[in-house]
Design an enzyme around this catalytic site. Structure first.
Site, PDB file in Angstrom:
ATOM      1  N   VAL A 281     -19.739   0.153  -9.643  1.00 34.62           N
ATOM      2  CA  VAL A 281     -20.177  -1.210  -8.940  1.00 34.62           C
ATOM      3  C   VAL A 281     -21.079  -1.560  -8.658  1.00 34.62           C
ATOM      4  CG1 VAL A 281     -18.498  -3.026  -7.488  1.00 34.62           C
ATOM      5  CG2 VAL A 281     -17.459  -0.882  -8.118  1.00 34.62           C
TER       6      VAL A 281
ATOM      7  N   GLY B 102     -22.713   3.593  -7.442  1.00 33.35           N
ATOM      8  CA  GLY B 102     -21.365   3.861  -8.528  1.00 33.35           C
ATOM      9  C   GLY B 102     -21.229   2.511  -9.183  1.00 33.35           C
TER      10      GLY B 102
ATOM     11  N   LYS C 104       0.527  -1.023  -0.314  1.00 33.09           N
ATOM     12  CA  LYS C 104       0.155  -0.219   0.323  1.00 33.09           C
ATOM     13  C   LYS C 104       1.030   0.958  -0.495  1.00 33.09           C
ATOM     14  CE  LYS C 104      -4.695   0.655  -0.189  1.00 33.09           C
ATOM     15  NZ  LYS C 104      -5.524   0.153  -0.479  1.00 33.09           N
TER      16      LYS C 104
ATOM     17  N   GLY D 109     -26.048   1.923  -2.744  1.00 41.88           N
ATOM     18  CA  GLY D 109     -24.266   2.806  -3.516  1.00 41.88           C
ATOM     19  C   GLY D 109     -24.473   2.185  -4.961  1.00 41.88           C
TER      20      GLY D 109
HETATM   21  P1  NAI Z   1     -18.132   5.007  -6.690  1.00 41.21           P
HETATM   22  O1  NAI Z   1     -17.561   5.961  -6.323  1.00 41.21           O
HETATM   23  O2  NAI Z   1     -18.154   4.884  -8.184  1.00 41.21           O
HETATM   24  O3  NAI Z   1     -19.744   4.475  -6.366  1.00 41.21           O
HETATM   25  C1  NAI Z   1     -20.000   5.384  -4.650  1.00 41.21           C
HETATM   26  C2  NAI Z   1     -21.164   5.110  -4.642  1.00 41.21           C
HETATM   27  O4  NAI Z   1     -21.722   5.826  -3.404  1.00 41.21           O
HETATM   28  C3  NAI Z   1     -21.903   7.133  -5.456  1.00 41.21           C
HETATM   29  O5  NAI Z   1     -23.091   6.597  -6.472  1.00 41.21           O
HETATM   30  C4  NAI Z   1     -21.922   7.814  -4.592  1.00 41.21           C
HETATM   31  O6  NAI Z   1     -23.455   8.414  -5.244  1.00 41.21           O
HETATM   32  C5  NAI Z   1     -23.029   6.522  -3.672  1.00 41.21           C
HETATM   33  N1  NAI Z   1     -23.229   6.815  -2.410  1.00 41.21           N
HETATM   34  C6  NAI Z   1     -21.584   8.390  -1.401  1.00 41.21           C
HETATM   35  N2  NAI Z   1     -22.153   8.042  -0.226  1.00 41.21           N
HETATM   36  C7  NAI Z   1     -23.612   7.563   0.043  1.00 41.21           C
HETATM   37  C8  NAI Z   1     -24.346   7.095   1.000  1.00 41.21           C
HETATM   38  N3  NAI Z   1     -24.657   7.375   1.744  1.00 41.21           N
HETATM   39  N4  NAI Z   1     -26.089   5.696   0.636  1.00 41.21           N
HETATM   40  C9  NAI Z   1     -26.151   5.517  -0.655  1.00 41.21           C
HETATM   41  N5  NAI Z   1     -25.064   6.295  -1.444  1.00 41.21           N
HETATM   42  C10 NAI Z   1     -23.876   6.324  -1.114  1.00 41.21           C
HETATM   43  O7  NAI Z   1     -17.292   3.920  -6.237  1.00 41.21           O
HETATM   44  P2  NAI Z   1     -17.650   2.337  -6.494  1.00 41.21           P
HETATM   45  O8  NAI Z   1     -16.150   2.332  -7.055  1.00 41.21           O
HETATM   46  O9  NAI Z   1     -18.484   2.010  -7.154  1.00 41.21           O
HETATM   47  O10 NAI Z   1     -17.063   2.015  -5.036  1.00 41.21           O
HETATM   48  C11 NAI Z   1     -17.718   1.044  -4.769  1.00 41.21           C
HETATM   49  C12 NAI Z   1     -17.183   0.464  -3.038  1.00 41.21           C
HETATM   50  O11 NAI Z   1     -17.278  -0.783  -3.434  1.00 41.21           O
HETATM   51  C13 NAI Z   1     -16.615   1.485  -2.266  1.00 41.21           C
HETATM   52  O12 NAI Z   1     -16.334   1.496  -1.306  1.00 41.21           O
HETATM   53  C14 NAI Z   1     -14.964   0.968  -2.889  1.00 41.21           C
HETATM   54  O13 NAI Z   1     -13.917   1.262  -2.195  1.00 41.21           O
HETATM   55  C15 NAI Z   1     -15.171   0.184  -2.862  1.00 41.21           C
HETATM   56  N6  NAI Z   1     -14.570  -1.604  -3.484  1.00 41.21           N
HETATM   57  C16 NAI Z   1     -14.403  -0.816  -4.983  1.00 41.21           C
HETATM   58  C17 NAI Z   1     -14.013  -1.274  -6.191  1.00 41.21           C
HETATM   59  C18 NAI Z   1     -13.856  -0.907  -7.595  1.00 41.21           C
HETATM   60  O14 NAI Z   1     -13.190  -2.121  -8.613  1.00 41.21           O
HETATM   61  N7  NAI Z   1     -14.547   0.401  -8.328  1.00 41.21           N
HETATM   62  C19 NAI Z   1     -12.862  -2.536  -5.928  1.00 41.21           C
HETATM   63  C20 NAI Z   1     -12.418  -3.247  -4.451  1.00 41.21           C
HETATM   64  C21 NAI Z   1     -13.503  -2.921  -3.543  1.00 41.21           C
END
Ligand code: NAI
Length: 338
Positions: free
Chosen positions: A176, A174, A77, A172
């Site tokens: 994923v 986003g 990290k 969420g």
């Molecule tokens: P992202 O930033 O694209 O999506 C996160 C989503 O959560 C956004 O749409 C945001 O508006 C929403 N959000 C934020 N606060 C919220 C709340 N209080 N209630 C409901 N929705 C809320 O992130 P991504 O890439 O989709 O990742 C999602 C999670 O998965 C994160 O915790 C990330 O650390 C974890 N993760 C992602 C990976 C990846 O390949 N992108 C790999 C491993 C873990």
């Protein structure tokens, strides 16, 4: 605790850029199974000691994640100490130079507060970084969604629940979470969703037949599986005691808000798939690209489901929380003879 973790690490480089005063730490926890992998986190740490404690804990978690994902990689990290007025370009270039100095024993990529633009600065200094370039590893978030789905289907078997009868709450939408919603809808799973961004909710309602629920309802809606795909620390003491779900499986990292929530949920019979197993899709796709220039087949991500199944059945047989069993399995895979 952090002293013993520091001692466990193979290499720790604490670096400073004299011109900008940017400070960073790069930790390689283990290369026992292969070159270390881990993203760059930028965070307003109160001190260098706090940054050190975080980086070694995160690096060790990556070692366990790699072992369980069965990739020939280890844990590492990098952290940047964020400060008002930080010269971001200088800070990321500093990390890039440090990663380059490690000569391919550590590959890095995104983590909290690190954007695609930040990674381009890193890439100016080192080859050992995953960027969004066209010749890169491909859509990593899609790989994560696919892996979460695989874990979730293994959980459904454990819960004796067919997809067509299942109700999943997705928090969420986003990169994923939306991918998970799309895949679940395709299998006929009933989904309820929440996001702080209204457009994303509307998209899931229109395209995947999802039901929109409000923020409070996320952890109060009766369902088979709660899928946290937004933030960490969602499983607080209160949620652990009251969540009306039979299982939890999502992408968000570090879902337990404290050390006791995992056992509390296990005692209540709620089956929680460890986040670092379910969300390993991006690591698998990224690491195999970095190490072998290999484009993985979707079946490779299905191994996440197989690992989930093994952990859940060991958990049931030994009456211990899945996360306890998962860490034990990771340690087994890290034994010298393995
Ligand atoms: P992202 O930033 O694209 O999506 C996160 C989503 O959560 C956004 O749409 C945001 O508006 C929403 N959000 C934020 N606060 C919220 C709340 N209080 N209630 C409901 N929705 C809320 O992130 P991504 O890439 O989709 O990742 C999602 C999670 O998965 C994160 O915790 C990330 O650390 C974890 N993760 C992602 C990976 C990846 O390949 N992108 C790999 C491993 C873990």
């Amino acid at each position: 605790m952090s002293d013993s973790l520091t001692a466990e690490c193979e290499r720790i480089l604490v670096v400073k850029d004299p011109a900008s005063s940017a400070e960073a730490i790069v930790a390689v926890h283990s290369t026992h199974l292969g070159p270390a992998h881990g993203g760059i986190r930028r965070w307003p740490y109160e001190s260098l000691e706090a940054a050190m404690a975080d980086v070694v804990a995160l690096a060790r978690a990556m070692t366990f994640k790699c072992a369980l994902a069965e990739v020939p990689a280890g844990g590492g990290k990098a952290v940047i100490v964020d400060r008002p007025g930080l010269d971001r370009a200088a800070a990321y270039r500093l990390v890039g130079r440090t990663v380059e100095q490690l000569g391919g024993t550590f590959f890095t990529g995104p983590d909290v507060n690190t954007s695609a633009e930040d990674l381009r600065w890193v890439a100016e200094e080192t080859r050992f970084v995953a960027t969004d370039a066209a010749d890169g590893p491909g859509d990593l978030a899609a790989a994560t969604s696919e892996g979460v789905l695989s874990a979730l289907l293994a959980l459904a078997i454990e819960l004796d629940c067919l997809p067509a009868q299942m109700h999943v709450v997705v928090q969420g939408l986003g990169a994923v979470g939306m991918g998970c919603a799309a895949r679940l809808a395709k299998l006929g799973v009933r989904i309820s969703v929440h996001d702080v961004v209204a457009d994303r909710v509307a998209h899931a309602v229109t395209n995947y037949g999802a039901v929109a629920i409000d923020a409070d309802a996320v952890t109060q809606t009766e369902c088979d599986v709660f899928a946290p795909c937004a933030l960490g620390s969602v499983l607080t003491e209160d949620v652990a005691n009251n969540l009306p779900a039979r299982g939890v499986c999502g992408a968000a990292n570090n879902i337990f808000a404290n050390d006791t929530a995992a056992d509390q949920m296990h005692r209540r019979g709620v089956v929680v798939v460890p986040d670092f197993i379910a969300n390993a899709g991006a690591l698998i796709q990224g690491a195999l690209w970095n190490l072998k220039q290999e484009r993985i087949e979707p079946e490779r991500l299905a191994r996440i489901g197989a690992t989930t199944k093994e952990v859940l059945s060991r958990s049931r047989a030994s009456d211990r929380a899945p996360i306890t069993v998962a860490l034990e399995l990771a340690r087994e895979r890290l034994q010298p003879e393995h």
